[in-house]
Write a protein that holds these residues in place. Structure first.
Motif, mmCIF file in Angstrom:
data_model
loop_
_atom_site.group_PDB
_atom_site.id
_atom_site.type_symbol
_atom_site.label_atom_id
_atom_site.label_comp_id
_atom_site.label_asym_id
_atom_site.label_seq_id
_atom_site.Cartn_x
_atom_site.Cartn_y
_atom_site.Cartn_z
ATOM 1 N N ILE A 223 0.857 -1.181 0.000
ATOM 2 C CA ILE A 223 0.000 0.000 0.000
ATOM 3 C C ILE A 223 0.895 1.233 0.000
ATOM 4 C CG2 ILE A 223 -1.854 1.211 1.202
ATOM 5 C CD1 ILE A 223 -2.443 -1.440 2.670
ATOM 6 N N GLU A 224 0.790 2.028 -1.047
ATOM 7 C CA GLU A 224 1.646 3.208 -1.165
ATOM 8 C C GLU A 224 1.472 4.130 0.039
ATOM 9 O OE1 GLU A 224 2.857 6.589 -4.487
ATOM 10 O OE2 GLU A 224 1.085 5.336 -4.795
ATOM 11 N N ASP A 225 2.587 4.612 0.567
ATOM 12 C CA ASP A 225 2.643 5.540 1.708
ATOM 13 C C ASP A 225 2.333 4.876 3.051
ATOM 14 O OD1 ASP A 225 3.307 7.695 0.039
ATOM 15 O OD2 ASP A 225 1.186 8.136 -0.321
ATOM 16 N N SER A 226 2.183 3.558 3.071
ATOM 17 C CA SER A 226 1.909 2.881 4.338
ATOM 18 C C SER A 226 3.172 2.734 5.174
ATOM 19 C CB SER A 226 1.291 1.501 4.086
ATOM 20 O OG SER A 226 2.160 0.696 3.305
ATOM 21 N N PHE A 227 2.971 2.540 6.471
ATOM 22 C CA PHE A 227 4.048 2.280 7.430
ATOM 23 C C PHE A 227 4.048 0.781 7.676
ATOM 24 C CE2 PHE A 227 5.814 1.692 11.641
ATOM 25 C CZ PHE A 227 6.869 2.605 11.697
ATOM 26 N N ASN A 228 5.193 0.119 7.405
ATOM 27 C CA ASN A 228 5.219 -1.340 7.387
ATOM 28 C C ASN A 228 6.285 -1.918 8.316
ATOM 29 O OD1 ASN A 228 3.379 -1.758 4.896
ATOM 30 N ND2 ASN A 228 4.907 -0.301 4.186
ATOM 31 N N GLU B 208 6.701 7.630 14.463
ATOM 32 C CA GLU B 208 5.836 8.548 13.741
ATOM 33 C C GLU B 208 5.361 7.874 12.471
ATOM 34 O OE1 GLU B 208 6.408 12.566 13.335
ATOM 35 O OE2 GLU B 208 7.271 12.870 15.311
ATOM 36 N N ILE B 209 4.059 7.923 12.239
ATOM 37 C CA ILE B 209 3.482 7.247 11.080
ATOM 38 C C ILE B 209 3.206 8.245 9.958
ATOM 39 C CG2 ILE B 209 1.615 5.761 10.270
ATOM 40 C CD1 ILE B 209 1.192 4.906 13.152
ATOM 41 N N GLU B 210 2.272 9.152 10.186
ATOM 42 C CA GLU B 210 1.916 10.161 9.186
ATOM 43 C C GLU B 210 1.147 11.284 9.865
ATOM 44 O OE1 GLU B 210 -0.869 8.735 6.307
ATOM 45 O OE2 GLU B 210 -2.085 7.691 7.794
ATOM 46 N N ASN B 211 1.312 12.480 9.331
ATOM 47 C CA ASN B 211 0.554 13.644 9.797
ATOM 48 C C ASN B 211 0.608 13.822 11.306
ATOM 49 O OD1 ASN B 211 -0.282 14.091 7.096
ATOM 50 N ND2 ASN B 211 -1.980 12.659 7.357
ATOM 51 N N GLY B 212 1.778 13.527 11.891
ATOM 52 C CA GLY B 212 1.953 13.700 13.325
ATOM 53 C C GLY B 212 1.395 12.581 14.172
ATOM 54 N N GLU B 213 0.749 11.585 13.556
ATOM 55 C CA GLU B 213 0.215 10.451 14.305
ATOM 56 C C GLU B 213 1.309 9.431 14.580
ATOM 57 O OE1 GLU B 213 -4.428 10.565 12.842
ATOM 58 O OE2 GLU B 213 -3.040 9.157 11.867
ATOM 59 N N LYS B 214 1.120 8.654 15.670
ATOM 60 C CA LYS B 214 2.188 7.761 16.125
ATOM 61 C C LYS B 214 1.682 6.353 16.421
ATOM 62 C CE LYS B 214 4.592 11.636 18.328
ATOM 63 N NZ LYS B 214 4.964 12.251 19.632
ATOM 64 N N LEU B 215 2.627 5.425 16.351
ATOM 65 C CA LEU B 215 2.433 4.047 16.778
ATOM 66 C C LEU B 215 3.227 3.827 18.051
ATOM 67 C CD1 LEU B 215 2.013 0.902 16.556
ATOM 68 C CD2 LEU B 215 3.981 0.899 15.014
ATOM 69 N N LEU B 216 2.585 3.306 19.079
ATOM 70 C CA LEU B 216 3.264 2.939 20.320
ATOM 71 C C LEU B 216 3.474 1.432 20.315
ATOM 72 C CD1 LEU B 216 4.337 3.522 23.191
ATOM 73 C CD2 LEU B 216 1.970 3.236 24.019
ATOM 74 N N PHE C 203 2.766 -6.263 8.765
ATOM 75 C CA PHE C 203 1.813 -5.276 9.284
ATOM 76 C C PHE C 203 1.979 -3.975 8.510
ATOM 77 C CE2 PHE C 203 1.990 -8.446 12.434
ATOM 78 C CZ PHE C 203 0.888 -8.325 13.274
ATOM 79 N N SER C 204 0.866 -3.473 7.967
ATOM 80 C CA SER C 204 0.883 -2.239 7.180
ATOM 81 C C SER C 204 -0.170 -1.283 7.726
ATOM 82 C CB SER C 204 0.590 -2.531 5.703
ATOM 83 O OG SER C 204 1.540 -3.433 5.164
ATOM 84 N N ILE C 205 0.259 -0.068 8.062
ATOM 85 C CA ILE C 205 -0.641 0.929 8.636
ATOM 86 C C ILE C 205 -0.752 2.117 7.690
ATOM 87 C CG2 ILE C 205 -1.032 2.534 10.546
ATOM 88 C CD1 ILE C 205 0.593 0.632 12.320
ATOM 89 N N HIS D 99 -5.894 -9.869 6.944
ATOM 90 C CA HIS D 99 -6.870 -9.439 7.957
ATOM 91 C C HIS D 99 -6.701 -7.940 8.159
ATOM 92 C CE1 HIS D 99 -9.482 -9.652 11.479
ATOM 93 N NE2 HIS D 99 -8.590 -8.898 12.123
ATOM 94 N N GLU D 100 -7.824 -7.230 8.211
ATOM 95 C CA GLU D 100 -7.785 -5.780 8.337
ATOM 96 C C GLU D 100 -8.480 -5.314 9.608
ATOM 97 O OE1 GLU D 100 -10.018 -2.656 5.764
ATOM 98 O OE2 GLU D 100 -8.112 -3.022 4.722
ATOM 99 N N ILE D 101 -7.839 -4.368 10.291
ATOM 100 C CA ILE D 101 -8.431 -3.708 11.448
ATOM 101 C C ILE D 101 -8.703 -2.267 11.048
ATOM 102 C CG2 ILE D 101 -8.056 -2.911 13.816
ATOM 103 C CD1 ILE D 101 -6.266 -5.293 14.275
#
Length: 333
Positions: free
Chosen positions: A44-49, A158-166, A304-306, A329-331
């Protein structure tokens, strides 16, 4: 004001770029990469993997080399940021020191794809406790890619647009009662302060940082299983200790291993989905239980792709013949 000619040129440029867009794999192949694509693995383009591997260190035997090869290919295909190990990094008895040859025979000489010289965030398994846990921690100071700063720790991305993964990495071993009955087998197990770790876990997951969008916990032992340890008292006890904690702090995913198979389980009424990826080398028969979404007794790993409000988890089988995507599987948030 932009004139019509400029507008047309800009539109033409955007359309040309759209049709000429390359995937990470296509780019790497053009520049000389010798590995293979993985049919069906969705980029997925621009995803965090990131990728998840577990229960792997067997001197390249069993399926370890096959899984390592395809783990490298998947890292290229997805342009992954890092690798997560859910523990049991070295069989059968961990490592004795930072100079133990296991580091070469089961890690450095196996995971040789250039893409795998990235960050590995490592958890501890029960077999790691049979050797020197401190040696695995100390190896973080020697290896550029091995990250195990302490028995349990957290990392924010940092994932995108200032959002984060903990990402929260637990040491689940001290919470398994049976291990305390054999302290000579599990080095230092009795010295571990489970109350302190539980307090740390709740404080970390209870963060008030509004930029944390995704919470993922990593540990070795499963909350649930449809496999060998489906009704094991240690599995049932671990569920009682932490399933409600993860619900309380709205954990999106719990990633684990210990069972040598691939499972996705989300019991009815629970927010937290469990992703078990424990077939990095050896494979055992698995099965279902209430809440089982997927289960397979195959060697492999998970990706895992976000992107935005979606988390896509892909389960990949790897053997001598190549790789195959078994399940997606998608969340959604």
């Amino acid at each position: 004001m932009i004139n019509f000619k400029v507008q047309f040129s800009l539109l033409f440029f955007l359309v040309l770029n759209f049709f000429n867009a390359q995937t990470p794999f296509e780019y790497e192949k053009e520049t000389g990469y010798k590995g293979n694509n993985i049919p069906g693995l969705t980029y997925i383009e621009d995803s965090f993997n990131f990728l998840v591997l577990g229960d792997f260190g067997r001197v390249g035997d069993y399926y370890q080399k096959d899984v390592a090869r395809e783990l490298g290919n998947a890292t290229v295909v997805l342009d992954a940021e890092f690798i997560v190990s859910v523990g049991d990094n070295f069989y059968p008895n961990g490592v004795q020191s930072t100079q133990d040859y296991h580091w070469i025979s089961s890690f450095e000489s196996i995971y040789t794809n250039p893409s795998l010289y990235t960050d590995w965030y490592v958890a501890l398994g029960n077999h790691d406790y049979r050797g020197s846990v401190q040696a695995q921690i100390d190896y973080s100071k020697i290896s550029r890619r091995w990250h195990l700063p302490s028995r349990y720790y957290s990392k924010t991305f940092e994932i995108e647009n200032g959002e984060k993964l903990l990402l929260v990495v637990m040491d689940t071993n001290p919470f398994i009662e049976d291990y305390h009955k054999s302290p000579e087998k599990y080095d230092g197990i009795k010295k571990q302060d489970t109350l302190a770790q539980t307090k740390w876990l709740e404080q970390t997951l209870g963060t008030s940082d509004p930029s944390i969008k995704w919470k993922i916990v990593v540990g070795h032992h499963p909350l649930y299983s449809g496999g060998k340890r489906k009704t094991d008292k240690n599995t049932l006890s671990f569920e009682k200790k932490f399933a409600n904690v993860f619900e309380k702090y709205k954990v999106d995913a719990y990633i684990c291993g210990h069972e040598h198979d691939l499972q996705i389980i989300k019991p009815k009424g629970r927010k937290t989905a469990q992703f078990l990826s424990g077939s990095g080398s050896e494979v055992r028969t698995t099965g279902n239980r209430e809440g089982t979404i997927f289960a397979a007794a195959e060697p492999g790993f998970m990706t895992f792709s976000i992107l935005k409000n979606k988390l896509l988890v892909q389960t990949v089988k790897a053997n001598a013949n190549g790789a195959q995507v078994l399940h997606q599987h998608e969340i959604s948030k």
